[in-house]
Design an enzyme around this catalytic site. Structure first.
Site, PDB file in Angstrom:
ATOM      1  CG  ASP A 188      25.188 -37.867 -13.827  1.00  0.00           C
ATOM      2  OD1 ASP A 188      26.071 -38.223 -14.627  1.00  0.00           O
ATOM      3  OD2 ASP A 188      25.418 -37.495 -12.656  1.00  0.00           O
ATOM      4  CG  ASP A 289      28.530 -34.827 -10.342  1.00  0.00           C
ATOM      5  OD1 ASP A 289      28.709 -33.647  -9.994  1.00  0.00           O
ATOM      6  OD2 ASP A 289      29.265 -35.431 -11.138  1.00  0.00           O
ATOM      7  CD  GLU A 350      32.409 -38.087 -10.196  1.00  0.00           C
ATOM      8  OE1 GLU A 350      33.321 -37.801 -10.989  1.00  0.00           O
ATOM      9  OE2 GLU A 350      31.694 -37.229  -9.631  1.00  0.00           O
ATOM     10  CG  HIS A 420      31.452 -37.354 -18.379  1.00  0.00           C
ATOM     11  ND1 HIS A 420      31.298 -38.390 -17.472  1.00  0.00           N
ATOM     12  CD2 HIS A 420      31.273 -36.221 -17.670  1.00  0.00           C
ATOM     13  CE1 HIS A 420      31.011 -37.880 -16.274  1.00  0.00           C
ATOM     14  NE2 HIS A 420      31.006 -36.568 -16.367  1.00  0.00           N
ATOM     15  CG  ASP A 421      34.460 -35.999 -15.648  1.00  0.00           C
ATOM     16  OD1 ASP A 421      33.949 -36.366 -14.564  1.00  0.00           O
ATOM     17  OD2 ASP A 421      33.968 -35.123 -16.388  1.00  0.00           O
TER      18      ASP A 421
END
Ligand code: ISL
Ligand code: CA
Length: 640
Positions: A188, A289, A350, A420-421
């Site tokens: 990431d 990200d 993302e 994870h969000d």
């Protein structure tokens, strides 16, 4: 070359631009306005539209939309061949198109040394879990050195491993362990911002004449007035006052996550070097990200209040698809991700806030930017946000994926239900009914079937393969996520009764996804950084490993079927039935065709008459029959 949109253009001209079309889809998604309304008034001139809406939304909205639509014009982006001219990729397909990814959230995956925090050794010890499951690649949420204000999404050193997670040697061992098992691994990369503890920021603070000062968005001013009205995703203004520098610094997320200025070529070089450094160590690519936020509108102008109210984030129109975004991504691909042998490591962006058309501009074989983008529009149904406690309608999901696939040419769809969000999808669909283990298994199996037979690249989130549900957190003290804690504090400070604020935060908290993986039935999580409270029997790896009726067994069966039949991976897709809770699609390759039928709702439904001869191969439940589909169930058949 499409002409720039002006106030004399008509609404349909604006809709015809990728970003214009997406902005309209967003207005529909966020406001719940029926989708046909904008088309109905397509002939309206924009200056007339502006006069009509001004009393409702105030000055400047139409100009903001025109600015957005034209944002990419002049950049390589929209000069490219229009949708019609973009051809599907023929010949050998890149590996990531037929791959299935598993996202690992290391902090909650497996704790190998009992300090209550998941770590790299824990992942190494459980790599066989992924080969047994049948996935092809892992995506690890951040493991780089970080003070963990936002659980690693605030990086202090991009070439070091977070002490709690392990060492560089551990990471090398993990990479080697993956490759030995035929698994690829992507890390990431959080480069829209750094931690305030990163040496670049510390240098920038200490020395106003340093090169690093230009790595961030510093603005002189006085401590009482932030430079503009942008707000942070984690509550409060998007600016932090630095008394030592007598200046403000921009932070779209937590105040300890300061935005990098990508218009500074030195910043772009730093990032390209970091990418090259990790690819040299054997990493197969990166998830990038909030990568669509890296280009901000020069001058950082105030956000339009109506846009801010609609999307919940004031100023977003000035950075979610900035003027230099396409150039910066193309440069990063060229200078960072392209290897000496000409091959390119995978770039997965993302990209919160973008629509399908903007996503298609950012990805696609002919574009030279990203390979895949995460579009979040499928995760909430129209008029809802993550903080609303409502029953998610799976019809929205399949309609979104079918619409996206209908538009795809040289690009490809990244498919996901969880990460994870976001809270767990089983709970969003079934709500309290998920307390019944049978319903939980049924819904989890249905979700797996939709995800793994849809056309695109699926991303599983850890725990999904076990049928994980939202956690029965008891109160704000049970939570650890900065976004949830800040939101609760902001709501209460704003006068909302604590109980109501808690209900809202509980509905949307990211911590639902971040509790420890349940490896054993009687796992003791008491020392864990974030405790899980769900102790429903039968949902640990231990309980499911050898149980053919389990969610885990179903994921294994689906992944094995997908691996054996390319039609289910990269084959064409055709929707052959769509009604209220029912959907059926065909997946076909030159040698075979598969039929997937699904009941997306909680009631028995009459099976659609499709008039095709098919042999049933897999069914999520027993007890369905030729005429009916059980609640929340799916059947996969092979056409004769
Ligand atoms: O879902 C979201 C917005 O709708 C947010 O939760 C999330 O902030 C957004 O998608 C960006 O997320 C990424 O960047 C954040 C980090 O907190 C998230 O964990 C990460 O996925 C800032 O680095
Ligand atoms: Ca540990």
């Amino acid at each position: 070359m499409s002409l720039p949109v002006t106030r004399r253009s008509r609404l349909r001209d604006l809709l015809a631009t990728p970003v214009g079309r997406d902005a309209t889809d967003k207005v529909v998604l966020f406001s719940g306005v029926p989708a046909w309304v904008p088309r109905l008034v397509g002939g309206l001139r924009l200056d007339t539209l502006d006069r009509l809406v001004r009393p409702i939304v105030g000055e400047g909205l139409v100009d903001a939309l025109i600015g957005l639509a034209n944002a990419g014009l002049g950049s390589a982006a929209q000069d490219e061949p229009s949708a019609g001219e973009r051809e599907p990729v023929t010949g050998p397909q890149p590996w990531w198109r037929s791959a299935v990814f598993a996202q690992v959230y290391p902090r909650s995956f497996a704790d190998s040394n009992g300090d209550g925090i998941g770590d790299l050794r824990g992942i190494i010890d459980h790599l066989d879990h992924f080969t047994d499951l049948g996935v092809d690649a892992l995506w690890l949420s951040p493991v780089f050195d970080s003070p963990n204000r936002d659980m690693g999404y605030d990086v202090r050193d991009y070439r070091a491993v977070m002490a709690e997670m392990g060492t560089l040697d551990d990471l090398d061992e993990l990479i080697a362990g993956c490759h030995r098992r035929g698994l690829r691994i992507v890390l990431d990369l959080v480069v829209n911002h750094t931690s305030t503890e990163h040496r670049w920021y510390q240098k920038a603070l200490a020395d106003p004449d340093s090169a690093e000062r230009g790595y961030y968005f510093f603005r002189d001013g006085n401590a009482s007035q932030p430079p503009n009205n942008w707000n942070s995703f984690f509550s409060g203004p998007a600016w932090r006052w630095e008394p030592s520098a007598n200046a403000w610094a921009l932070h779209l997320f937590d105040q300890n996550q300061v935005d990098l200025n990508w218009d500074n070529p030195a910043v772009r070089r730093e990032v390209a070097d970091i990418v090259g450094w990790w690819l040299d160590r054997g990493v197969d690519g990166f998830r990038l990200d909030v990568i669509n936020y890296i280009s901000k509108q020069p001058g950082l102008p105030d956000g339009h209040p109506f846009v801010g109210r609609l999307f919940g984030f004031t100023g977003i129109e000035h950075y979610f698809h900035g003027p230099m975004l396409h150039e910066h991504l193309a440069a990063l691909r060229r200078d960072g991700f392209t290897r000496p042998d000409g091959t390119t490591a995978v770039m997965i962006g993302e990209t919160p806030g973008i629509g399908i058309e903007t996503g298609r501009l950012l990805s696609g074989a002919g574009r030279g930017e990203l390979d895949l983008v995460f579009n979040f529009d499928a995760l909430e149904t129209p008029g809802h946000t993550r903080w609303d406690d409502y029953r998610y309608n799976l019809g929205h999901l399949v309609d979104f994926w079918l619409d996206y696939n209908a538009r795809v040419t040289d690009d490809w769809v990244a498919l996901f239900l969880e990460n994870h969000d976001n809270p767990r999808m089983v709970s969003k669909v079934a709500g309290q009914r998920a307390a019944d283990p049978a319903v939980r298994v049924r819904v989890a199996r249905l979700l797996a079937t939709l995800l793994l037979t849809m056309r695109g690249t699926p991303f599983l989130f850890q725990g999904q393969e076990l049928g994980a549900v939202n956690e029965p957190f008891r109160g704000i003290d049970d939570l650890r996520d900065v976004e949830s804690l800040n939101r609760y504090a902001e709501l209460v400070a704003g006068g909302m009764p604590a109980a109501k604020a808690w209900r809202q935060v509980l509905a949307g908290s990211r911590d639902h996804a971040r509790t420890p993986i349940r490896w054993t039935e009687h796992q003791d999580d008491s020392s864990r950084w974030l405790r899980g409270h769900d102790r429903t029997p039968g949902f640990s790896v231990e309980a499911q490993r050898d149980d053919p009726r389990s969610v885990l067994a179903w994921y294994r069966a689906l992944l094995a079927l997908r691996r054996a039949h390319l039609a289910l991976a990269t084959g064409d897709i055709e929707c052959v039935h769509r009604s209220r809770d029912l959907v059926a699609w065909l997946r076909s390759s030159p040698d075979e065709t598969w039929l997937v039928e699904a009941n997306l709702g909680g009631r028995v439904r009459r099976r659609p008459r499709l008039g095709v001869a098919a042999v049933e191969v897999l069914a999520t439940t027993t007890g369905g029959d030729a005429a009916r589909l059980a609640p929340w169930s799916a059947v996969i058949s092979r056409l004769r």
